[in-house]
Design a protein around this motif. Structure first.
Motif, PDB file in Angstrom:
ATOM      1  N   GLU A  62       3.486   3.574  -7.562  1.00 29.17           N
ATOM      2  CA  GLU A  62       2.490   4.044  -8.529  1.00 29.17           C
ATOM      3  C   GLU A  62       1.457   2.966  -8.820  1.00 29.17           C
ATOM      4  OE1 GLU A  62       2.285   5.562 -13.126  1.00 29.17           O
ATOM      5  OE2 GLU A  62       3.943   6.278 -11.896  1.00 29.17           O
ATOM      6  N   VAL A  63       1.912   1.712  -8.981  1.00 29.13           N
ATOM      7  CA  VAL A  63       0.988   0.607  -9.256  1.00 29.13           C
ATOM      8  C   VAL A  63       0.040   0.407  -8.076  1.00 29.13           C
ATOM      9  CG1 VAL A  63       0.911  -1.908  -9.494  1.00 29.13           C
ATOM     10  CG2 VAL A  63       2.420  -0.582 -10.951  1.00 29.13           C
ATOM     11  N   ALA A  64       0.547   0.591  -6.856  1.00 24.63           N
ATOM     12  CA  ALA A  64      -0.300   0.424  -5.676  1.00 24.63           C
ATOM     13  C   ALA A  64      -1.334   1.543  -5.552  1.00 24.63           C
ATOM     14  CB  ALA A  64       0.568   0.382  -4.421  1.00 24.63           C
ATOM     15  N   GLN A  65      -1.024   2.736  -6.067  1.00 25.88           N
ATOM     16  CA  GLN A  65      -1.911   3.883  -5.879  1.00 25.88           C
ATOM     17  C   GLN A  65      -2.821   4.189  -7.061  1.00 25.88           C
ATOM     18  OE1 GLN A  65       0.788   7.038  -4.885  1.00 25.88           O
ATOM     19  NE2 GLN A  65       0.927   6.426  -2.738  1.00 25.88           N
ATOM     20  N   ARG A  66      -2.452   3.761  -8.255  1.00 22.54           N
ATOM     21  CA  ARG A  66      -3.233   4.165  -9.432  1.00 22.54           C
ATOM     22  C   ARG A  66      -4.604   3.501  -9.475  1.00 22.54           C
ATOM     23  NH1 ARG A  66       0.260   4.285 -14.913  1.00 22.54           N
ATOM     24  NH2 ARG A  66      -1.490   3.054 -15.634  1.00 22.54           N
ATOM     25  N   PHE A  67      -5.578   4.271  -9.943  1.00 20.89           N
ATOM     26  CA  PHE A  67      -6.964   3.798  -9.960  1.00 20.89           C
ATOM     27  C   PHE A  67      -7.149   2.574 -10.861  1.00 20.89           C
ATOM     28  CE2 PHE A  67     -11.259   3.889 -11.756  1.00 20.89           C
ATOM     29  CZ  PHE A  67     -11.996   3.789 -10.585  1.00 20.89           C
ATOM     30  N   ASP A  68      -6.507   2.580 -12.045  1.00 16.61           N
ATOM     31  CA  ASP A  68      -6.723   1.468 -12.991  1.00 16.61           C
ATOM     32  C   ASP A  68      -6.080   0.162 -12.523  1.00 16.61           C
ATOM     33  OD1 ASP A  68      -4.302   2.787 -13.420  1.00 16.61           O
ATOM     34  OD2 ASP A  68      -4.178   2.138 -15.503  1.00 16.61           O
ATOM     35  N   PHE A  69      -5.266   0.187 -11.468  1.00 15.70           N
ATOM     36  CA  PHE A  69      -4.680  -1.042 -10.928  1.00 15.70           C
ATOM     37  C   PHE A  69      -5.418  -1.536  -9.676  1.00 15.70           C
ATOM     38  CE2 PHE A  69      -0.894   0.487 -13.282  1.00 15.70           C
ATOM     39  CZ  PHE A  69      -0.631  -0.662 -13.995  1.00 15.70           C
ATOM     40  N   ARG A  70      -6.459  -0.823  -9.243  1.00 14.16           N
ATOM     41  CA  ARG A  70      -7.197  -1.217  -8.037  1.00 14.16           C
ATOM     42  C   ARG A  70      -7.866  -2.572  -8.257  1.00 14.16           C
ATOM     43  NH1 ARG A  70      -8.485   4.077  -5.797  1.00 14.16           N
ATOM     44  NH2 ARG A  70      -6.499   4.552  -4.801  1.00 14.16           N
ATOM     45  N   GLY A  71      -7.723  -3.464  -7.278  1.00 14.38           N
ATOM     46  CA  GLY A  71      -8.387  -4.769  -7.331  1.00 14.38           C
ATOM     47  C   GLY A  71      -7.749  -5.759  -8.284  1.00 14.38           C
ATOM     48  N   THR A  72      -6.572  -5.444  -8.847  1.00 15.50           N
ATOM     49  CA  THR A  72      -5.930  -6.381  -9.774  1.00 15.50           C
ATOM     50  C   THR A  72      -4.761  -7.115  -9.126  1.00 15.50           C
ATOM     51  OG1 THR A  72      -4.428  -4.694 -10.622  1.00 15.50           O
ATOM     52  CG2 THR A  72      -6.520  -4.994 -11.803  1.00 15.50           C
ATOM     53  N   ASN A  73      -4.489  -6.816  -7.844  1.00 15.40           N
ATOM     54  CA  ASN A  73      -3.366  -7.430  -7.112  1.00 15.40           C
ATOM     55  C   ASN A  73      -2.052  -7.267  -7.869  1.00 15.40           C
ATOM     56  OD1 ASN A  73      -4.994  -8.305  -4.973  1.00 15.40           O
ATOM     57  ND2 ASN A  73      -5.579 -10.139  -6.109  1.00 15.40           N
ATOM     58  N   ALA A  74      -1.857  -6.131  -8.518  1.00 13.32           N
ATOM     59  CA  ALA A  74      -0.636  -5.879  -9.281  1.00 13.32           C
ATOM     60  C   ALA A  74       0.500  -5.536  -8.320  1.00 13.32           C
ATOM     61  CB  ALA A  74      -0.852  -4.748 -10.274  1.00 13.32           C
ATOM     62  N   SER A  75       1.692  -6.092  -8.603  1.00 18.87           N
ATOM     63  CA  SER A  75       2.860  -5.798  -7.766  1.00 18.87           C
ATOM     64  C   SER A  75       4.133  -5.936  -8.588  1.00 18.87           C
ATOM     65  CB  SER A  75       2.921  -6.746  -6.567  1.00 18.87           C
ATOM     66  OG  SER A  75       3.143  -8.069  -7.003  1.00 18.87           O
ATOM     67  N   ILE A  76       5.152  -5.194  -8.151  1.00 24.04           N
ATOM     68  CA  ILE A  76       6.483  -5.267  -8.762  1.00 24.04           C
ATOM     69  C   ILE A  76       7.466  -5.441  -7.608  1.00 24.04           C
ATOM     70  CG2 ILE A  76       8.214  -4.084 -10.157  1.00 24.04           C
ATOM     71  CD1 ILE A  76       5.960  -2.357 -11.296  1.00 24.04           C
ATOM     72  N   VAL A  77       8.244  -6.533  -7.639  1.00 21.80           N
ATOM     73  CA  VAL A  77       9.191  -6.806  -6.547  1.00 21.80           C
ATOM     74  C   VAL A  77      10.507  -7.332  -7.111  1.00 21.80           C
ATOM     75  CG1 VAL A  77       7.437  -7.283  -4.777  1.00 21.80           C
ATOM     76  CG2 VAL A  77       8.250  -9.133  -6.235  1.00 21.80           C
ATOM     77  N   TRP A  78      11.569  -7.209  -6.310  1.00 20.81           N
ATOM     78  CA  TRP A  78      12.861  -7.796  -6.669  1.00 20.81           C
ATOM     79  C   TRP A  78      12.762  -9.303  -6.583  1.00 20.81           C
ATOM     80  CZ3 TRP A  78      16.546  -5.476  -9.113  1.00 20.81           C
ATOM     81  CH2 TRP A  78      16.771  -4.114  -8.939  1.00 20.81           C
ATOM     82  N   ALA A  79      13.480  -9.997  -7.458  1.00 24.45           N
ATOM     83  CA  ALA A  79      13.595 -11.454  -7.413  1.00 24.45           C
ATOM     84  C   ALA A  79      15.082 -11.782  -7.496  1.00 24.45           C
ATOM     85  CB  ALA A  79      12.829 -12.095  -8.561  1.00 24.45           C
ATOM     86  N   GLY A  80      15.769 -11.649  -6.373  1.00 28.79           N
ATOM     87  CA  GLY A  80      17.213 -11.876  -6.381  1.00 28.79           C
ATOM     88  C   GLY A  80      17.956 -10.582  -6.661  1.00 28.79           C
ATOM     89  N   GLU A  81      19.236 -10.702  -6.997  1.00 29.31           N
ATOM     90  CA  GLU A  81      20.098  -9.540  -7.197  1.00 29.31           C
ATOM     91  C   GLU A  81      19.700  -8.710  -8.417  1.00 29.31           C
ATOM     92  OE1 GLU A  81      23.317  -6.956  -6.482  1.00 29.31           O
ATOM     93  OE2 GLU A  81      22.532  -8.550  -5.218  1.00 29.31           O
ATOM     94  N   LEU A  82      19.496  -9.356  -9.579  1.00 31.31           N
ATOM     95  CA  LEU A  82      19.193  -8.622 -10.816  1.00 31.31           C
ATOM     96  C   LEU A  82      17.877  -9.060 -11.448  1.00 31.31           C
ATOM     97  CD1 LEU A  82      22.763  -8.561 -12.408  1.00 31.31           C
ATOM     98  CD2 LEU A  82      21.548  -6.652 -11.388  1.00 31.31           C
ATOM     99  N   GLY A  83      16.998  -9.672 -10.679  1.00 30.86           N
ATOM    100  CA  GLY A  83      15.725 -10.142 -11.208  1.00 30.86           C
ATOM    101  C   GLY A  83      14.568  -9.302 -10.713  1.00 30.86           C
ATOM    102  N   VAL A  84      13.541  -9.174 -11.544  1.00 33.02           N
ATOM    103  CA  VAL A  84      12.340  -8.418 -11.201  1.00 33.02           C
ATOM    104  C   VAL A  84      11.134  -9.293 -11.533  1.00 33.02           C
ATOM    105  CG1 VAL A  84      10.977  -6.355 -11.725  1.00 33.02           C
ATOM    106  CG2 VAL A  84      13.459  -6.225 -11.714  1.00 33.02           C
ATOM    107  N   THR A  85      10.151  -9.331 -10.624  1.00 35.61           N
ATOM    108  CA  THR A  85       8.930 -10.088 -10.856  1.00 35.61           C
ATOM    109  C   THR A  85       7.744  -9.138 -10.819  1.00 35.61           C
ATOM    110  OG1 THR A  85       9.888 -12.045  -9.814  1.00 35.61           O
ATOM    111  CG2 THR A  85       7.514 -12.017 -10.071  1.00 35.61           C
ATOM    112  N   ILE A  86       6.934  -9.193 -11.862  1.00 34.53           N
ATOM    113  CA  ILE A  86       5.731  -8.374 -11.956  1.00 34.53           C
ATOM    114  C   ILE A  86       4.541  -9.321 -11.987  1.00 34.53           C
ATOM    115  CG2 ILE A  86       4.468  -6.715 -13.381  1.00 34.53           C
ATOM    116  CD1 ILE A  86       7.255  -5.833 -14.455  1.00 34.53           C
TER     117      ILE A  86
END
Length: 163
Positions: free
Chosen positions: A27-51
């Motif tokens: 959703e973050v990759a496709q939404r218009f209001d996130f265009r050009g902001t290099n927004a991403s959500i990824v796993w950081a290890g087993e129970l970690g999340v990096t936004i």
């Protein structure tokens, strides 16, 4: 025969969290209001999340998208521990962790709550990252479950092995 008992645990369904993270990232990759902001959500290890995002407000908005996806998949937001956005070079980073298991301090607090406010004759034993609650009557155990559901504890609880 042994007394009736149940276990109090705090576990998250890792597959459901993974699905929520993938949906939020899409959703973050496709939404218009996130265009050009290099927004991403990824796993950081087993129970970690990096936004990550270029602006603080877009990083917070991406976190809200992730929270919405968690709620839709019946994952309690009490399991998510997200920090404030930190500036890292040109980007803002939010580090989040997913809590699983009941640590000893919270387990002692829950056991004390059961001892003080629960019905007489019900015992709570701490077993690693869970609690075993036992008593003579099943009605007493159901009263303890209701007590814990209504208590404002900062950890999501599930009740398993009810016998």
């Amino acid at each position: 025969m042994a007394d009736p008992s149940f276990d109090v645990v705090s576990k998250i369904d890792h597959q459901e969290v993974d699905n929520a993270l993938n949906q939020a990232a899409k959703e973050v990759a496709q939404r218009f209001d996130f265009r050009g902001t290099n927004a991403s959500i990824v796993w950081a290890g087993e129970l970690g999340v990096t936004i990550k995002a270029d602006t603080e407000e877009r990083a917070k908005a991406a976190l809200e998208v992730f929270k919405d996806k968690l709620v839709k998949r019946q994952i309690s937001l009490k399991a998510l521990d997200a920090a404030e956005p930190k500036s890292s070079g040109k980007q803002y980073v939010i580090a989040g962790t997913l809590r699983q298991g009941i640590d000893s301090d919270r387990a002692k607090k829950i056991a004390k709550l059961i001892r003080d406010d629960g019905p007489k004759g019900v015992q709570a034993q701490i077993q690693g990252d869970q609690l075993r609650v036992s008593g003579k009557k099943k009605d007493d155990l159901q009263a303890v479950i209701a007590l814990l559901k209504n208590a404002d504890l900062d950890v999501p609880l599930q009740f398993t092995n009810y016998r």
